[in-house]
Design a protein around this motif. Structure first.
Motif, short mmCIF file in Angstrom:
data_model
loop_
_atom_site.label_atom_id
_atom_site.label_comp_id
_atom_site.label_asym_id
_atom_site.label_seq_id
_atom_site.Cartn_x
_atom_site.Cartn_y
_atom_site.Cartn_z
N LEU A 28 0.83 -1.21 0.00
CA LEU A 28 0.00 0.00 0.00
C LEU A 28 0.87 1.26 0.00
O LEU A 28 0.51 2.27 -0.61
N GLY A 29 2.02 1.18 0.67
CA GLY A 29 2.93 2.32 0.69
C GLY A 29 3.48 2.62 -0.70
O GLY A 29 3.58 3.78 -1.10
N VAL A 30 3.86 1.57 -1.43
CA VAL A 30 4.35 1.75 -2.81
C VAL A 30 3.28 2.41 -3.67
O VAL A 30 3.53 3.40 -4.37
N LEU A 31 2.07 1.86 -3.62
CA LEU A 31 0.99 2.35 -4.47
C LEU A 31 0.57 3.77 -4.09
O LEU A 31 0.27 4.59 -4.97
N THR A 32 0.56 4.06 -2.80
CA THR A 32 0.18 5.41 -2.35
C THR A 32 1.16 6.45 -2.83
O THR A 32 0.78 7.49 -3.38
N ALA A 33 2.46 6.18 -2.62
CA ALA A 33 3.49 7.14 -3.04
C ALA A 33 3.49 7.30 -4.55
O ALA A 33 3.67 8.41 -5.08
N LEU A 34 3.28 6.19 -5.28
CA LEU A 34 3.21 6.25 -6.74
C LEU A 34 2.06 7.13 -7.19
O LEU A 34 2.20 7.97 -8.09
N LEU A 35 0.90 6.96 -6.56
CA LEU A 35 -0.28 7.74 -6.93
C LEU A 35 -0.08 9.22 -6.63
O LEU A 35 -0.46 10.08 -7.43
N ALA A 86 2.79 8.78 2.32
CA ALA A 86 2.60 7.33 2.36
C ALA A 86 3.08 6.75 3.70
O ALA A 86 2.44 5.84 4.25
N THR A 87 4.19 7.25 4.21
CA THR A 87 4.71 6.73 5.48
C THR A 87 3.79 7.08 6.64
O THR A 87 3.49 6.23 7.49
N ALA A 206 15.98 3.87 -5.91
CA ALA A 206 14.77 3.07 -5.67
C ALA A 206 15.11 1.59 -5.50
O ALA A 206 14.53 0.91 -4.64
N MET A 207 16.04 1.09 -6.31
CA MET A 207 16.42 -0.31 -6.21
C MET A 207 17.10 -0.61 -4.87
O MET A 207 16.80 -1.62 -4.22
N ALA A 245 7.58 3.20 0.43
CA ALA A 245 7.14 4.52 -0.03
C ALA A 245 8.20 5.16 -0.91
O ALA A 245 7.90 5.81 -1.92
N LEU A 246 9.48 4.95 -0.56
CA LEU A 246 10.57 5.51 -1.35
C LEU A 246 10.64 4.84 -2.73
O LEU A 246 10.91 5.52 -3.73
N VAL A 247 10.39 3.55 -2.78
CA VAL A 247 10.36 2.85 -4.07
C VAL A 247 9.22 3.40 -4.94
O VAL A 247 9.41 3.70 -6.12
N GLY A 248 8.03 3.53 -4.35
CA GLY A 248 6.89 4.06 -5.10
C GLY A 248 7.12 5.47 -5.58
O GLY A 248 6.82 5.80 -6.74
#
Length: 360
Positions: A28-35, A86-87, A206-207, A245-248
């Motif tokens: 959810l953190g990835v998707l939230t930050a991406l959005l 996101a965090t 990100a990686m 979140a950082l990845v997203g």
């Protein structure tokens, strides 16, 4: 924030128990930050363009970079907003490690923002100046290092872990403070030096963040840590949410930063990202592994150090231009080739770093 809401709802509806799992909240953190990046990115680019906050190009740099003049910069602020949102949304905010990483990221982001603002808005080519910038980085880095040292609840939190060996943990004592400081400040400046081509810094960052998230998860899980023979640090698993979140946010920013870039991150993004990676490596006790996985950042930094030292001591340059990515550009490599090959190298180094979890 939502973490606490779902904690309450779990008592009435068992379905919400899924939000207790770190892995689910990480997704959810990835998707939230991406959005957030997808929504805020175009708005930020328009505002930066309207205010004429544009990239300046070195006159002694590769000629292919002259076309980059006029591209909006300071877009790294979008990354910080996405990561913060996101965090705060999905992490357990009673966790001290989460707040340490957030503080480091935002404080170094503020330093970068001031430097960018003075250069691009106030038209002061010196910005903060190297001395003032380093002083502020030192204050922030030492504050974080001192906090981590004095808040440590177990000796392993201040020991140096050597990869590939199950039982090698060097008790650093007070020497933990300068080590943590060097890792945080060094990582911050290394990422900043690497941020010279479209997408060159953000994808490796990100990686590495994703890989450090895996380290955070297993280090904070007693069973996994015992099985893998790595140190167990209570509570550090929650840092996975920040890493996710950082990845997203990194992937979301890359959407606009990929070649040819619509926006650059500026010091506000680069300094913050590097400091965040350094701090995460410190709290999960994997400073040496960070040195390996972030090898592209290390090589870029070393190329600058060697270039300056060679010119001052012998009056000649080792590379056609430093940092190293400019050297390859001047050798005739197209910019996309340099970028993708550096990405490939990072993939290999990250996989090698992850291999240290099992090979012990």
């Amino acid at each position: 924030m939502l973490f606490y809401l779902f904690e309450q709802l779990t008592r009435e509806f068992s379905f919400f128990n899924v939000f207790r799992y770190l892995t689910f909240r990480g997704i959810l953190g990835v998707l939230t930050a991406l959005l957030v990046c997808f929504i805020a990115g175009p708005i930020m680019i328009r505002r930066l363009g309207y205010r004429q906050i544009h990239q300046t190009v070195r006159v002694d740099g590769p000629e292919t970079h002259f076309s980059k003049a006029g591209t909006p910069t300071m877009g790294g602020a979008v990354i910080l907003v996405a990561v913060l949102f996101a965090t705060l949304l999905w992490a357990d905010l009673t966790n001290r490690f989460v707040w340490v990483v957030l503080f480091t990221t935002l404080s170094f982001g503020v330093i970068g923002w001031i430097d960018d603002y003075k250069k691009l808005v106030n038209k002061d080519p010196r910005g903060l100046g190297a001395r003032n910038k380093f002083l502020l980085q030192t204050v922030a880095g030492l504050a974080v290092s001192l906090f981590l040292y004095y808040s440590a609840k177990a000796p392993i939190e201040t020991a140096l872990i050597v990869p590939f060996f199950k039982h090698v943990a060097l008790n650093l004592g007070p020497w933990f403070i300068p080590l943590a400081y060097l890792v945080i400040v060094g990582s911050s400046n290394a990422v900043n030096l690497t941020d010279g081509l479209d997408g060159l810094a953000i994808m490796p960052a990100a990686m590495v963040a994703g890989a450090l998230g895996i380290f955070a998860y297993v280090t904070g899980n007693f069973q996994f840590a015992s099985y893998l023979g790595i140190p167990y640090v209570s509570g550090v698993g929650e840092v996975l949410i920040f890493c996710a979140a950082l990845v997203g946010a990194g992937l979301g920013f890359l959407w606009f930063n990929t070649y040819p870039a619509q926006v650059f991150m500026g010091d506000v993004g680069a300094l913050a990202l590097g400091a965040a990676l350094g701090t995460i490596a410190v709290v999960v006790r994997q400073e040496i592994v960070l040195f390996v996985m972030g090898g592209v950042f290390v090589i870029e930094t070393l190329s600058v150090v060697l270039q300056v030292a060679s010119y001052k001591l012998m009056g000649r340059r080792i590379f056609r231009m430093a940092p190293l990515h400019h050297h390859f550009e001047l050798k005739g490599w197209p910019e996309p080739r340099v970028i993708v090959r550096f990405w490939i190298i990072t993939v290999i180094l990250v996989l090698f770093g992850l291999a240290t979890l099992k090979i012990r």
